[in-house]
Design an enzyme around this catalytic site. Structure first.
Site, PDB file in Angstrom:
ATOM      1  N   SER A 120       0.829  -1.204   0.000  1.00  0.00           N
ATOM      2  CA  SER A 120       0.000   0.000   0.000  1.00  0.00           C
ATOM      3  C   SER A 120       0.866   1.258   0.000  1.00  0.00           C
ATOM      4  O   SER A 120       0.346   2.354  -0.067  1.00  0.00           O
ATOM      5  CB  SER A 120      -0.937  -0.003   1.203  1.00  0.00           C
ATOM      6  OG  SER A 120      -0.205  -0.210   2.390  1.00  0.00           O
ATOM      7  N   HIS A 141      -2.844  -3.232  -5.791  1.00  0.00           N
ATOM      8  CA  HIS A 141      -3.258  -2.966  -4.409  1.00  0.00           C
ATOM      9  C   HIS A 141      -4.756  -3.172  -4.208  1.00  0.00           C
ATOM     10  O   HIS A 141      -5.581  -2.387  -4.685  1.00  0.00           O
ATOM     11  CB  HIS A 141      -2.855  -1.527  -4.014  1.00  0.00           C
ATOM     12  CG  HIS A 141      -3.165  -1.211  -2.597  1.00  0.00           C
ATOM     13  ND1 HIS A 141      -3.623   0.023  -2.174  1.00  0.00           N
ATOM     14  CD2 HIS A 141      -3.089  -1.982  -1.480  1.00  0.00           C
ATOM     15  CE1 HIS A 141      -3.810  -0.009  -0.876  1.00  0.00           C
ATOM     16  NE2 HIS A 141      -3.506  -1.206  -0.427  1.00  0.00           N
ATOM     17  N   GLU A 153      -6.035  -0.838  -7.086  1.00  0.00           N
ATOM     18  CA  GLU A 153      -5.157   0.190  -7.640  1.00  0.00           C
ATOM     19  C   GLU A 153      -3.998  -0.504  -8.358  1.00  0.00           C
ATOM     20  O   GLU A 153      -3.373  -1.400  -7.777  1.00  0.00           O
ATOM     21  CB  GLU A 153      -4.565   1.065  -6.532  1.00  0.00           C
ATOM     22  CG  GLU A 153      -5.583   1.929  -5.827  1.00  0.00           C
ATOM     23  CD  GLU A 153      -4.953   2.735  -4.691  1.00  0.00           C
ATOM     24  OE1 GLU A 153      -5.144   3.954  -4.674  1.00  0.00           O
ATOM     25  OE2 GLU A 153      -4.287   2.146  -3.808  1.00  0.00           O
ATOM     26  N   ASN A 191      -4.786   5.521  -0.091  1.00  0.00           N
ATOM     27  CA  ASN A 191      -4.170   5.799   1.210  1.00  0.00           C
ATOM     28  C   ASN A 191      -3.625   7.220   1.321  1.00  0.00           C
ATOM     29  O   ASN A 191      -3.536   7.767   2.413  1.00  0.00           O
ATOM     30  CB  ASN A 191      -3.069   4.785   1.515  1.00  0.00           C
ATOM     31  CG  ASN A 191      -3.671   3.468   1.949  1.00  0.00           C
ATOM     32  OD1 ASN A 191      -4.772   3.437   2.495  1.00  0.00           O
ATOM     33  ND2 ASN A 191      -2.978   2.376   1.699  1.00  0.00           N
TER      34      ASN A 191
HETATM   35  N1  CAA Z   1     -14.520 -10.400   4.581  1.00  0.00           N
HETATM   36  C1  CAA Z   1     -15.400 -10.816   3.643  1.00  0.00           C
HETATM   37  N2  CAA Z   1     -16.653 -10.340   3.548  1.00  0.00           N
HETATM   38  C2  CAA Z   1     -17.041  -9.435   4.463  1.00  0.00           C
HETATM   39  C3  CAA Z   1     -16.195  -8.963   5.480  1.00  0.00           C
HETATM   40  C4  CAA Z   1     -14.881  -9.500   5.512  1.00  0.00           C
HETATM   41  N3  CAA Z   1     -13.989  -9.107   6.428  1.00  0.00           N
HETATM   42  N4  CAA Z   1     -16.866  -8.058   6.227  1.00  0.00           N
HETATM   43  C5  CAA Z   1     -18.102  -7.964   5.701  1.00  0.00           C
HETATM   44  N5  CAA Z   1     -18.205  -8.781   4.628  1.00  0.00           N
HETATM   45  C6  CAA Z   1     -19.369  -8.932   3.767  1.00  0.00           C
HETATM   46  C7  CAA Z   1     -20.512  -9.548   4.501  1.00  0.00           C
HETATM   47  O1  CAA Z   1     -20.454 -10.944   4.480  1.00  0.00           O
HETATM   48  C8  CAA Z   1     -21.701  -9.015   3.704  1.00  0.00           C
HETATM   49  O2  CAA Z   1     -21.852  -9.797   2.533  1.00  0.00           O
HETATM   50  P1  CAA Z   1     -23.329 -10.036   1.868  1.00  0.00           P
HETATM   51  O3  CAA Z   1     -23.766  -8.688   1.367  1.00  0.00           O
HETATM   52  O4  CAA Z   1     -23.060 -11.027   0.769  1.00  0.00           O
HETATM   53  O5  CAA Z   1     -24.199 -10.554   2.967  1.00  0.00           O
HETATM   54  C9  CAA Z   1     -21.247  -7.604   3.268  1.00  0.00           C
HETATM   55  O6  CAA Z   1     -19.817  -7.633   3.356  1.00  0.00           O
HETATM   56  C10 CAA Z   1     -21.791  -6.524   4.164  1.00  0.00           C
HETATM   57  O7  CAA Z   1     -21.392  -6.830   5.507  1.00  0.00           O
HETATM   58  P2  CAA Z   1     -22.241  -6.455   6.800  1.00  0.00           P
HETATM   59  O8  CAA Z   1     -23.698  -6.359   6.443  1.00  0.00           O
HETATM   60  O9  CAA Z   1     -21.840  -7.364   7.913  1.00  0.00           O
HETATM   61  O10 CAA Z   1     -21.664  -5.052   7.284  1.00  0.00           O
HETATM   62  P3  CAA Z   1     -21.628  -3.674   6.542  1.00  0.00           P
HETATM   63  O11 CAA Z   1     -22.811  -3.460   5.678  1.00  0.00           O
HETATM   64  O12 CAA Z   1     -21.317  -2.711   7.628  1.00  0.00           O
HETATM   65  O13 CAA Z   1     -20.368  -3.791   5.584  1.00  0.00           O
HETATM   66  C11 CAA Z   1     -18.100  -3.279   5.207  1.00  0.00           C
HETATM   67  C12 CAA Z   1     -19.090  -4.017   6.087  1.00  0.00           C
HETATM   68  C13 CAA Z   1     -18.163  -3.844   3.785  1.00  0.00           C
HETATM   69  C14 CAA Z   1     -16.716  -3.521   5.772  1.00  0.00           C
HETATM   70  C15 CAA Z   1     -18.498  -1.764   5.170  1.00  0.00           C
HETATM   71  O14 CAA Z   1     -18.619  -1.277   6.464  1.00  0.00           O
HETATM   72  C16 CAA Z   1     -17.503  -0.890   4.420  1.00  0.00           C
HETATM   73  O15 CAA Z   1     -17.567  -0.770   3.217  1.00  0.00           O
HETATM   74  N6  CAA Z   1     -16.568  -0.249   5.155  1.00  0.00           N
HETATM   75  C17 CAA Z   1     -15.484   0.531   4.570  1.00  0.00           C
HETATM   76  C18 CAA Z   1     -14.385  -0.394   4.113  1.00  0.00           C
HETATM   77  C19 CAA Z   1     -13.236   0.355   3.535  1.00  0.00           C
HETATM   78  O16 CAA Z   1     -13.195   1.577   3.418  1.00  0.00           O
HETATM   79  N7  CAA Z   1     -12.209  -0.389   3.134  1.00  0.00           N
HETATM   80  C20 CAA Z   1     -10.987   0.184   2.620  1.00  0.00           C
HETATM   81  C21 CAA Z   1      -9.993   0.237   3.751  1.00  0.00           C
HETATM   82  S1  CAA Z   1      -8.494   0.986   3.231  1.00  0.00           S
HETATM   83  C22 CAA Z   1      -7.637  -0.233   2.496  1.00  0.00           C
HETATM   84  O17 CAA Z   1      -7.988  -1.374   2.463  1.00  0.00           O
HETATM   85  C23 CAA Z   1      -6.338   0.218   1.933  1.00  0.00           C
HETATM   86  C24 CAA Z   1      -5.159   0.010   2.807  1.00  0.00           C
HETATM   87  O18 CAA Z   1      -4.084  -0.267   2.262  1.00  0.00           O
HETATM   88  C25 CAA Z   1      -5.168   0.262   4.240  1.00  0.00           C
END
Ligand code: CAA
Length: 282
Positions: A120, A141, A153, A191
């Site tokens: 990242s 990424h 990315e 990021n």
């Molecule tokens: N692994 C796999 N699937 C997952 C999961 C995980 N860790 N967490 C949630 N899911 C799935 C669930 O199974 C569910 O699937 P279905 O729709 O098929 O039922 C779906 O995601 C939605 O989950 P929930 O209903 O439990 O919860 P939610 O609606 O709050 O969604 C979330 C959870 C998808 C994480 C959502 O909160 C979200 O989009 N958050 C932001 C995530 C984000 O910004 N990620 C980027 C981080 S930065 C990065 O990754 C870069 C880096 O280098 C640091």
């Protein structure tokens, strides 16, 4: 252009296991490997558990689960990548660790195979330079959680060949991901923008605003699915600190200075969700 048929993933943590799951689901023969056998077992079991949940929900059927697990194998050494057309590295975010691994994998792969990193923040140009195939190296990424997040990315190093980029872009499309082309500068696109925002939220906590209030403000005020402090806990506070340090050091601007409270949390071992405590308790 050579076709990608078989893919290796090194690093079976949260990101590596997610990547292997998505690739095996899309129909590719996938080898998952980790130097730590427990981590490999945990990553592999986690994939099966998530597929089982998908069967329960009716998103996939039992035969699709079995076929996906059938395409996914656990490697017993890096040599198991020998027949892979593409290897994706998703290990600890440290240049020395990634560079050492790149050199080992480089020796095992066929000359035409591609070697990419899920880094990242680390320079792709610098990673490519430690291999004998710099034209076949690039950054790929994924976002966390990999099975849910649509974005990948893509980052070209100075040496990356156009054919490598085209093949990786087509591969990402085949696993149902949308790609953007970023530049090889710390933090790429996501990021570079996200981490200063999470850092700013932590400055507000340090100044006395409650984490719950900050998260509610950003969720209801800007339609983010989770607030910045929940997201920081989810990304991992140690990872966030590391990325901010890279941005600060390499871009040389005070706006990337890690918040002192973030440094304290990491010193305390409060890494967020994975350690059971961050801005919230899990
Ligand atoms: N692994 C796999 N699937 C997952 C999961 C995980 N860790 N967490 C949630 N899911 C799935 C669930 O199974 C569910 O699937 P279905 O729709 O098929 O039922 C779906 O995601 C939605 O989950 P929930 O209903 O439990 O919860 P939610 O609606 O709050 O969604 C979330 C959870 C998808 C994480 C959502 O909160 C979200 O989009 N958050 C932001 C995530 C984000 O910004 N990620 C980027 C981080 S930065 C990065 O990754 C870069 C880096 O280098 C640091």
């Amino acid at each position: 252009m050579k076709e990608i048929k078989s893919v290796g993933v090194v690093g079976a943590g949260q990101m590596g296991a997610g990547i292997a799951q998505v690739i095996a689901t899309a129909g590719y023969k996938t080898v998952l490997y980790d130097t730590n056998p427990q981590a490999l077992e945990k990553g592999h079991t986690g994939i099966d558990a998530r597929l089982a949940k998908a069967v329960e929900k009716g998103t996939i059927d039992a035969s699709q689960r079995a076929a996906t697990m059938g395409r996914l194998s656990k490697g017993s050494s890096l040599k198991d990548f020998a027949t892979c057309d593409l290897v994706i590295e998703a290990v600890i975010e440290q240049f020395e660790a990634k560079a050492a691994l790149f050199q080992e994998i480089d020796k095992v792969l066929a000359p035409s195979a591609l070697l990419v990193s899920n880094t990242s923040s680390i320079s792709i140009t610098r990673l490519a330079a430690v291999t004998s195939r710099p034209q076949h190296v690039m950054g790929v990424h994924f976002m966390n959680p990999v099975p849910v997040m649509k974005l990948v990315e893509l980052i070209k190093g100075l040496q990356t060949g156009e054919d490598t980029y085209q093949m990786v872009q087509a591969f990402c499309a085949s696993i149902q991901k949308t790609t953007v082309l970023a530049i090889d500068a710390p933090g790429f696109v996501v990021n570079r923008i996200l981490c200063p925002m999470l850092n700013e939220a932590i400055f507000l906590v340090q100044e006395g605003v409650k984490p719950e209030d900050i998260d509610t403000a950003m969720k209801l005020g800007t339609n983010q699915p989770m607030g910045p402090l929940t997201l920081a806990d989810f990304v991992g506070l140690d990872t966030l600190l590391y990325i901010l340090q890279v941005l600060h050091r390499e871009l040389g601007e005070d706006k990337y200075r890690p918040c002192p409270l973030l440094i304290k949390y990491v010193e305390a071992g409060w890494y967020g969700k994975k350690s059971g405590r961050g801005f919230y308790s899990y």
